[in-house]
Design a protein around this motif. Structure first.
Motif, PDB file in Angstrom:
ATOM      1  N   ASP A  90       0.835  -1.061   0.023  1.00  0.00           N
ATOM      2  CA  ASP A  90      -0.016   0.046  -0.041  1.00  0.00           C
ATOM      3  C   ASP A  90       0.999   1.279  -0.010  1.00  0.00           C
ATOM      4  O   ASP A  90       0.607   2.217  -0.819  1.00  0.00           O
ATOM      5  CB  ASP A  90      -1.177   0.142   0.983  1.00  0.00           C
ATOM      6  CG  ASP A  90      -1.997  -1.069   1.013  1.00  0.00           C
ATOM      7  OD1 ASP A  90      -2.410  -1.595  -0.044  1.00  0.00           O
ATOM      8  OD2 ASP A  90      -2.718  -1.347   2.198  1.00  0.00           O
ATOM      9  N   ARG A  91       2.001   1.288   0.768  1.00  0.00           N
ATOM     10  CA  ARG A  91       2.836   2.410   0.683  1.00  0.00           C
ATOM     11  C   ARG A  91       3.600   2.799  -0.526  1.00  0.00           C
ATOM     12  O   ARG A  91       3.627   3.838  -1.013  1.00  0.00           O
ATOM     13  CB  ARG A  91       3.614   2.264   2.026  1.00  0.00           C
ATOM     14  CG  ARG A  91       4.446   3.516   2.504  1.00  0.00           C
ATOM     15  CD  ARG A  91       5.274   3.290   3.675  1.00  0.00           C
ATOM     16  NE  ARG A  91       6.320   2.362   3.675  1.00  0.00           N
ATOM     17  CZ  ARG A  91       6.225   1.302   4.583  1.00  0.00           C
ATOM     18  NH1 ARG A  91       5.445   1.292   5.679  1.00  0.00           N
ATOM     19  NH2 ARG A  91       7.414   0.486   4.636  1.00  0.00           N
ATOM     20  N   GLN A  92       4.143   1.474  -1.054  1.00  0.00           N
ATOM     21  CA  GLN A  92       4.528   1.575  -2.042  1.00  0.00           C
ATOM     22  C   GLN A  92       3.698   2.113  -3.521  1.00  0.00           C
ATOM     23  O   GLN A  92       4.223   2.892  -4.257  1.00  0.00           O
ATOM     24  CB  GLN A  92       5.392   0.403  -2.675  1.00  0.00           C
ATOM     25  CG  GLN A  92       6.487   0.293  -3.579  1.00  0.00           C
ATOM     26  CD  GLN A  92       7.708   1.511  -3.494  1.00  0.00           C
ATOM     27  OE1 GLN A  92       7.862   1.962  -2.340  1.00  0.00           O
ATOM     28  NE2 GLN A  92       8.460   1.704  -4.514  1.00  0.00           N
ATOM     29  N   LEU A  93       2.524   1.280  -3.445  1.00  0.00           N
ATOM     30  CA  LEU A  93       1.601   1.861  -4.473  1.00  0.00           C
ATOM     31  C   LEU A  93       1.350   3.248  -4.466  1.00  0.00           C
ATOM     32  O   LEU A  93       1.451   3.913  -5.554  1.00  0.00           O
ATOM     33  CB  LEU A  93       0.543   1.246  -4.254  1.00  0.00           C
ATOM     34  CG  LEU A  93       0.443  -0.408  -4.771  1.00  0.00           C
ATOM     35  CD1 LEU A  93      -0.663  -1.069  -4.403  1.00  0.00           C
ATOM     36  CD2 LEU A  93       0.561  -0.456  -6.383  1.00  0.00           C
ATOM     37  N   ALA A  94       1.199   3.940  -3.044  1.00  0.00           N
ATOM     38  CA  ALA A  94       0.941   5.294  -3.166  1.00  0.00           C
ATOM     39  C   ALA A  94       1.941   6.160  -3.549  1.00  0.00           C
ATOM     40  O   ALA A  94       2.088   7.058  -4.419  1.00  0.00           O
ATOM     41  CB  ALA A  94       0.714   5.636  -1.594  1.00  0.00           C
TER      42      ALA A  94
END
Length: 122
Positions: A90-94
């Motif tokens: 989730d953090r990397q996708l953001a």
């Protein structure tokens, strides 16, 4: 190549990495091959870990993030590792979506500048 264990050379070839990269991954304890004298053997566990390491690098995760994520499995098992994976993803996708938006803006600006310049030159 053997399906049960790979030599150092076979491991480099299978994953298309340099010997230096493979040694570095061992040095930072991402991989722990079985050693017989000076010979290193990579068992299925290490092959699976290398797959995850390279996939993580492709997605933009740092080696330390990958190391910590692999450590979760060893210390706490599958479910905590999967939970951590979702959080990391989730953090990397953001971050990737922010980069994508910035890149799209930059491309549009450059295209406008190029097109404007092209009109004045011709």
């Amino acid at each position: 190549m053997s399906d049960t264990r790979l030599s150092f050379k076979e491991m480099c070839a299978r994953f298309d990495v340099t010997p230096r990269t493979l040694r570095y991954y061992e040095y930072i304890e991402l991989l722990q091959p079985q050693k017989e004298g000076r010979t290193r053997w990579y068992l299925p566990r290490e092959v699976a870990r290398m797959t995850l390491i390279l996939r993580g690098r492709r997605f933009g995760f740092s080696l330390e993030e990958i190391r910590q994520w692999l450590l979760i499995y060893e210390e706490h098992g599958t479910q905590p590792q999967l939970d951590a994976w979702i959080e990391l993803a989730d953090r990397q996708l953001a971050a990737l979506n922010r980069q994508k938006a910035e890149l799209e803006d930059t491309i549009e600006d450059l295209q406008r500048l190029r097109d404007g310049t092209s009109k004045t030159v011709t």
